[in-house]
Design a protein around this motif. Structure first.
Motif, PDB file in Angstrom:
ATOM      1  N   GLY A 585       6.094 -16.688  11.373  1.00 38.05           N
ATOM      2  CA  GLY A 585       6.174 -16.782   9.923  1.00 38.05           C
ATOM      3  C   GLY A 585       7.255 -17.688   9.383  1.00 38.05           C
ATOM      4  N   GLU A 586       7.882 -18.528  10.240  1.00 36.55           N
ATOM      5  CA  GLU A 586       8.933 -19.439   9.781  1.00 36.55           C
ATOM      6  C   GLU A 586       8.293 -20.711   9.232  1.00 36.55           C
ATOM      7  OE1 GLU A 586      12.149 -19.091  13.269  1.00 36.55           O
ATOM      8  OE2 GLU A 586      10.064 -19.147  13.962  1.00 36.55           O
ATOM      9  N   LYS A 587       8.579 -21.039   7.984  1.00 42.64           N
ATOM     10  CA  LYS A 587       8.024 -22.241   7.367  1.00 42.64           C
ATOM     11  C   LYS A 587       8.817 -23.468   7.820  1.00 42.64           C
ATOM     12  CE  LYS A 587       6.101 -20.030   3.240  1.00 42.64           C
ATOM     13  NZ  LYS A 587       6.499 -18.629   3.454  1.00 42.64           N
ATOM     14  N   LYS A 588       8.083 -24.448   8.327  1.00 33.80           N
ATOM     15  CA  LYS A 588       8.702 -25.696   8.757  1.00 33.80           C
ATOM     16  C   LYS A 588       8.770 -26.665   7.573  1.00 33.80           C
ATOM     17  CE  LYS A 588       6.212 -25.018  13.126  1.00 33.80           C
ATOM     18  NZ  LYS A 588       5.279 -25.626  14.116  1.00 33.80           N
ATOM     19  N   LYS A 589       9.480 -27.778   7.754  1.00 30.71           N
ATOM     20  CA  LYS A 589       9.592 -28.783   6.696  1.00 30.71           C
ATOM     21  C   LYS A 589       8.200 -29.280   6.275  1.00 30.71           C
ATOM     22  CE  LYS A 589      14.232 -30.600   7.700  1.00 30.71           C
ATOM     23  NZ  LYS A 589      14.773 -30.313   6.360  1.00 30.71           N
ATOM     24  N   ALA A 590       7.270 -29.330   7.228  1.00 31.91           N
ATOM     25  CA  ALA A 590       5.928 -29.817   6.923  1.00 31.91           C
ATOM     26  C   ALA A 590       5.238 -28.949   5.871  1.00 31.91           C
ATOM     27  CB  ALA A 590       5.087 -29.864   8.197  1.00 31.91           C
ATOM     28  N   PHE A 591       5.486 -27.666   5.886  1.00 26.61           N
ATOM     29  CA  PHE A 591       4.898 -26.782   4.877  1.00 26.61           C
ATOM     30  C   PHE A 591       5.284 -27.251   3.478  1.00 26.61           C
ATOM     31  CE2 PHE A 591       5.043 -23.244   1.944  1.00 26.61           C
ATOM     32  CZ  PHE A 591       3.836 -22.593   2.158  1.00 26.61           C
ATOM     33  N   PHE A 592       6.545 -27.551   3.289  1.00 27.15           N
ATOM     34  CA  PHE A 592       7.025 -27.946   1.967  1.00 27.15           C
ATOM     35  C   PHE A 592       6.589 -29.372   1.619  1.00 27.15           C
ATOM     36  CE2 PHE A 592       9.872 -24.698   3.657  1.00 27.15           C
ATOM     37  CZ  PHE A 592       9.718 -23.730   2.673  1.00 27.15           C
ATOM     38  N   THR A 593       6.364 -30.203   2.640  1.00 22.92           N
ATOM     39  CA  THR A 593       5.814 -31.538   2.395  1.00 22.92           C
ATOM     40  C   THR A 593       4.415 -31.439   1.808  1.00 22.92           C
ATOM     41  OG1 THR A 593       7.118 -32.480   4.211  1.00 22.92           O
ATOM     42  CG2 THR A 593       5.198 -33.739   3.473  1.00 22.92           C
ATOM     43  N   VAL A 594       3.580 -30.605   2.431  1.00 22.60           N
ATOM     44  CA  VAL A 594       2.218 -30.405   1.920  1.00 22.60           C
ATOM     45  C   VAL A 594       2.265 -29.717   0.558  1.00 22.60           C
ATOM     46  CG1 VAL A 594      -0.011 -29.327   2.354  1.00 22.60           C
ATOM     47  CG2 VAL A 594       1.275 -30.303   4.258  1.00 22.60           C
ATOM     48  N   GLN A 595       3.114 -28.735   0.418  1.00 23.48           N
ATOM     49  CA  GLN A 595       3.235 -28.003  -0.851  1.00 23.48           C
ATOM     50  C   GLN A 595       3.588 -28.952  -1.994  1.00 23.48           C
ATOM     51  OE1 GLN A 595       6.805 -25.583  -1.620  1.00 23.48           O
ATOM     52  NE2 GLN A 595       5.428 -23.822  -1.836  1.00 23.48           N
ATOM     53  N   ARG A 596       4.522 -29.838  -1.745  1.00 22.03           N
ATOM     54  CA  ARG A 596       4.948 -30.784  -2.791  1.00 22.03           C
ATOM     55  C   ARG A 596       3.799 -31.726  -3.154  1.00 22.03           C
ATOM     56  NH1 ARG A 596       8.797 -32.577  -0.219  1.00 22.03           N
ATOM     57  NH2 ARG A 596       7.870 -34.477   0.647  1.00 22.03           N
ATOM     58  N   TYR A 597       3.107 -32.228  -2.147  1.00 21.62           N
ATOM     59  CA  TYR A 597       2.018 -33.176  -2.397  1.00 21.62           C
ATOM     60  C   TYR A 597       0.865 -32.509  -3.149  1.00 21.62           C
ATOM     61  CZ  TYR A 597      -1.539 -36.712  -1.434  1.00 21.62           C
ATOM     62  OH  TYR A 597      -2.515 -37.662  -1.559  1.00 21.62           O
ATOM     63  N   TYR A 598       0.476 -31.320  -2.706  1.00 25.56           N
ATOM     64  CA  TYR A 598      -0.617 -30.620  -3.379  1.00 25.56           C
ATOM     65  C   TYR A 598      -0.205 -30.180  -4.780  1.00 25.56           C
ATOM     66  CZ  TYR A 598      -3.523 -30.409   0.845  1.00 25.56           C
ATOM     67  OH  TYR A 598      -4.309 -30.726   1.925  1.00 25.56           O
ATOM     68  N   GLY A 599       1.069 -29.853  -4.949  1.00 30.51           N
ATOM     69  CA  GLY A 599       1.548 -29.494  -6.274  1.00 30.51           C
ATOM     70  C   GLY A 599       1.434 -30.648  -7.247  1.00 30.51           C
ATOM     71  N   GLU A 600       1.734 -31.860  -6.773  1.00 28.65           N
ATOM     72  CA  GLU A 600       1.597 -33.043  -7.622  1.00 28.65           C
ATOM     73  C   GLU A 600       0.137 -33.284  -7.985  1.00 28.65           C
ATOM     74  OE1 GLU A 600       3.388 -35.956  -5.165  1.00 28.65           O
ATOM     75  OE2 GLU A 600       5.447 -35.420  -5.692  1.00 28.65           O
ATOM     76  N   LEU A 601      -0.750 -33.097  -7.035  1.00 23.43           N
ATOM     77  CA  LEU A 601      -2.175 -33.236  -7.325  1.00 23.43           C
ATOM     78  C   LEU A 601      -2.626 -32.184  -8.336  1.00 23.43           C
ATOM     79  CD1 LEU A 601      -3.748 -33.848  -3.789  1.00 23.43           C
ATOM     80  CD2 LEU A 601      -3.766 -35.459  -5.680  1.00 23.43           C
ATOM     81  N   GLN A 602      -2.190 -30.965  -8.142  1.00 22.45           N
ATOM     82  CA  GLN A 602      -2.632 -29.852  -8.974  1.00 22.45           C
ATOM     83  C   GLN A 602      -2.122 -29.976 -10.404  1.00 22.45           C
ATOM     84  OE1 GLN A 602      -1.074 -26.008  -7.850  1.00 22.45           O
ATOM     85  NE2 GLN A 602      -2.966 -24.967  -8.441  1.00 22.45           N
TER      86      GLN A 602
END
Length: 620
Positions: A585-602
């Motif tokens: 359950g440890e979030k890696k940096k990649a999780f936040f990379t995708v989160q940021r990108y999808y957030g911008e799209l959303q």
């Protein structure tokens, strides 16, 4: 194995399968919406016996011998010594795979015998089925020493009728579970995920009347905002049996009569209907009645179609912000099945601003599709036609077809499911293309309301990918897997790659990414560091600006998962580390990379995808 088929062509095909089916035992049935029926749970501890030499089959190691373990004899039995005893044997929890419950069974593949005692009091006028959510892989089921059914396929539901086999009072069930990998099984000999053996999903006794609803389909008609089409099928019904469908919230109640095949057709308008979407996952209580049988469900109504290189949901273009998953239990590993597993994994998808998930590479427990319905997450649902199988094998095709049918039959009323996927990363050949083409024909016959896809391997000429896999001509949506920057090419060169779509169809980039071990840090050039994985994804997102026909993304993969092929000590340790979240359950940096990108799209719904990419390009 396959029952109550509505289309003549598919029924003829299934008859061929039945003639080739395993010889003993009754055929399995397929009930739908089991979780809304009266059930007696058989979950909990089951006794087990490990049987690598297949001695439990008695004198014939390949076929049932009722003097073997299926008899469930005790030590005081007359007629010679009994060299097994279920009641003195250890237990495994059901649902659950055996690999992660006992350390000594982590790598075990083969035959395992399960046994459970239970008390049951049958009801007059009712039929009883023994329902299994899934057993990996082959299940031979015996009740009170008698064979009741055989099923193959490790990820789909099946039901054994036990009405005449059960006793009023004490009963027992024995299941021979065999997860041996063979070339004719689907999936075949080699995969990149763990072969979790056992009774991996819930088990229950399900009661239905003599005449019961065994299938139904209620869908929003394409091009309409409130017209619902569909049918209800009633087993055992004579022609002219009245069937009703009601949607109380919409003040709708309609009746129809069954035809000679037990099928009642419906078509009606529902004023005020709100269409299901990720932003508004509206579900309606639906009740169906046929004689004494009443069945309830929660259904969302929406349309999905393709227009040129766009995917349309409810007539509007849709960009799929997704991620691939494996059905791996968070924090403890093993085969995921529970409501909690579904809420945790799909909750992470929501947290990264996703609206879409690829359930790779096999059908998941129904908890996942029901939770996706409620959470507003669109679903790519797949059968395990994976890598290289024996494309000329009738048995392999029969297995793939059966699993496809069982997957569609269970989930064809789930609003979240928009894509049926036929395969993953299959090498190009005429035999392979025809094999999967025939699956697409069957899928469309059984469910013409959804889109068909497959994930194929991307081939490059220099830095150009031309999406011309011959399988694409039979698909509605193209899925392409690529690992630029991980298995090929350099990370900094990813934006230089270009894509061509001669078929003019929507593209979902169905896999891309790279590995990282949670907590391992370094510069962006250090493989398996979190920084490397995040940088690779950033460069992938830059490349996607050049793909105007891109309709969605499902990077690989949400969470680390066990794999027998990933053995690198200290880094992999039998885990595929491409997850954005570790198995703990440890979030890696990649999780936040995708989160940021999808957030911008959303956050920019007013822009189409090309406009968004253009604006991002100007910022850069």
């Amino acid at each position: 194995m396959l029952l109550m088929l509505s289309h003549g062509r598919f029924a003829a095909f299934c008859l061929t399968l039945l003639l080739c089916a395993v010889a003993y035992g009754q055929q399995t049935k397929l009930l739908v919406d089991v979780d809304h029926r009266t059930q007696t749970s058989l979950n909990g501890p089951w006794h087990y016996i490990v049987d690598p030499y297949r001695g439990g089959w008695g004198n014939n190691p390949e076929k049932a011998d009722l003097n073997g373990y299926a008899k469930n004899a005790h030590t005081n039995s007359v007629g010679g010594p009994t060299e097994y005893n279920f009641e003195k044997s250890p237990t495994l929890n059901v649902p659950g795979d055996w690999n992660t419950q006992k350390k000594e069974l982590l790598f075990y593949e083969g035959l395992m015998w399960y046994e459970k005692d239970f008390t049951y009091h049958p009801k007059a006028g009712m039929r009883t089925f023994l329902n299994f959510g899934a057993v990996n892989y082959r299940a031979d089921v015996f009740v009170n020493g008698q064979p009741v059914c055989t099923h193959e396929g490790g990820f789909t539901q099946f039901d054994c009728e036990v009405t005449s086999t059960l006793k009023d009072g004490d009963n027992f069930v024995v299941v021979a579970v065999d997860d041996t990998r063979t070339v004719e099984r689907v999936p075949t000999l080699k995969t990149d995920w763990w072969n979790y053996g056992g009774i991996t999903r819930e088990v229950s006794l399900v009661e239905v009347p003599e005449k019961y609803i065994d299938d139904y389909s209620l869908q929003l008609k394409k091009g309409s905002e409130n017209e619902i089409d569909g049918y209800v099928h009633v087993t055992g019904a004579s022609a002219g049996t009245e069937v009703s469908v009601s949607v109380p919230a919409l003040h709708v109640t309609k009746t129809a009569q069954t035809d000679g095949d037990g099928r009642a057709a419906f078509s009606f308008k529902a004023a005020g209907l709100q269409r299901w979407s990720p932003e508004h996952p509206q579900l309606y209580d639906v009740a169906m009645q046929a004689g004494s049988d009443e069945l309830k469900d929660q259904i969302g109504f929406r349309t999905v179609e393709v227009q040129g290189d766009k995917i349309l949901l409810n007539g509007e273009p849709l960009f799929l912000r997704g991620v691939c998953m494996h059905a791996e239990t968070p924090y403890k590993t093993g085969r995921a099945w529970s409501q909690q597993d579904a809420e945790t994994l799909l909750g992470w998808v929501h947290e990264m601003h996703g609206n879409f998930v690829r359930l790779a590479h096999y059908p998941y427990d129904e908890n996942f599709t029901r939770t996706a319905d409620r959470m507003g997450i669109l679903v790519w649902s797949e059968v395990p036609v994976y890598w290289s199988i024996d494309w000329a094998s009738p048995a392999a095709f029969a297995s793939a077809s059966q699993q496809l049918h069982e997957n569609i039959r269970r989930d064809h009323n789930k609003a979240s499911v928009i894509l049926w996927s036929m395969s993953n990363e299959t090498p190009v050949s005429d035999a392979r293309t025809e094999f999967i083409h025939k699956l697409t024909v069957l899928a469309r016959e059984q469910d013409p309301t959804r889109l068909i896809t497959s994930a194929v391997v991307t081939h490059f000429t220099g830095k150009t990918a031309v999406m011309n896999d011959p399988l694409g001509q039979y698909l509605d949506v193209l899925g392409y897997n690529e690992y630029i920057g991980w298995y090929m090419g350099k990370v900094d060169e990813i934006p230089d790659y270009t894509w061509e779509d001669p078929m003019g169809k929507p593209l979902i980039m169905s896999e891309f990414g790279g590995g990282a071990k949670a907590g391992m840090h370094g510069d962006v050039n250090t493989r398996f560091s979190e920084e490397f994985q995040a940088k690779l994804l950033d460069e992938q997102f830059a490349m996607f600006k050049k793909i105007p026909f891109l309709a969605g993304l499902t990077p690989w993969v949400l969470m680390d998962f066990r794999s027998p092929t990933r053995q690198l000590p200290g880094l992999q340790d039998f885990f595929n580390r491409k997850g954005f979240i570790s198995d703990q359950g440890e979030k890696k940096k990649a999780f936040f990379t995708v989160q940021r990108y999808y957030g911008e799209l959303q956050q920019k719904p007013e822009l189409n995808v090309e406009e968004f990419y253009a604006k991002q390009g100007m910022k850069n």
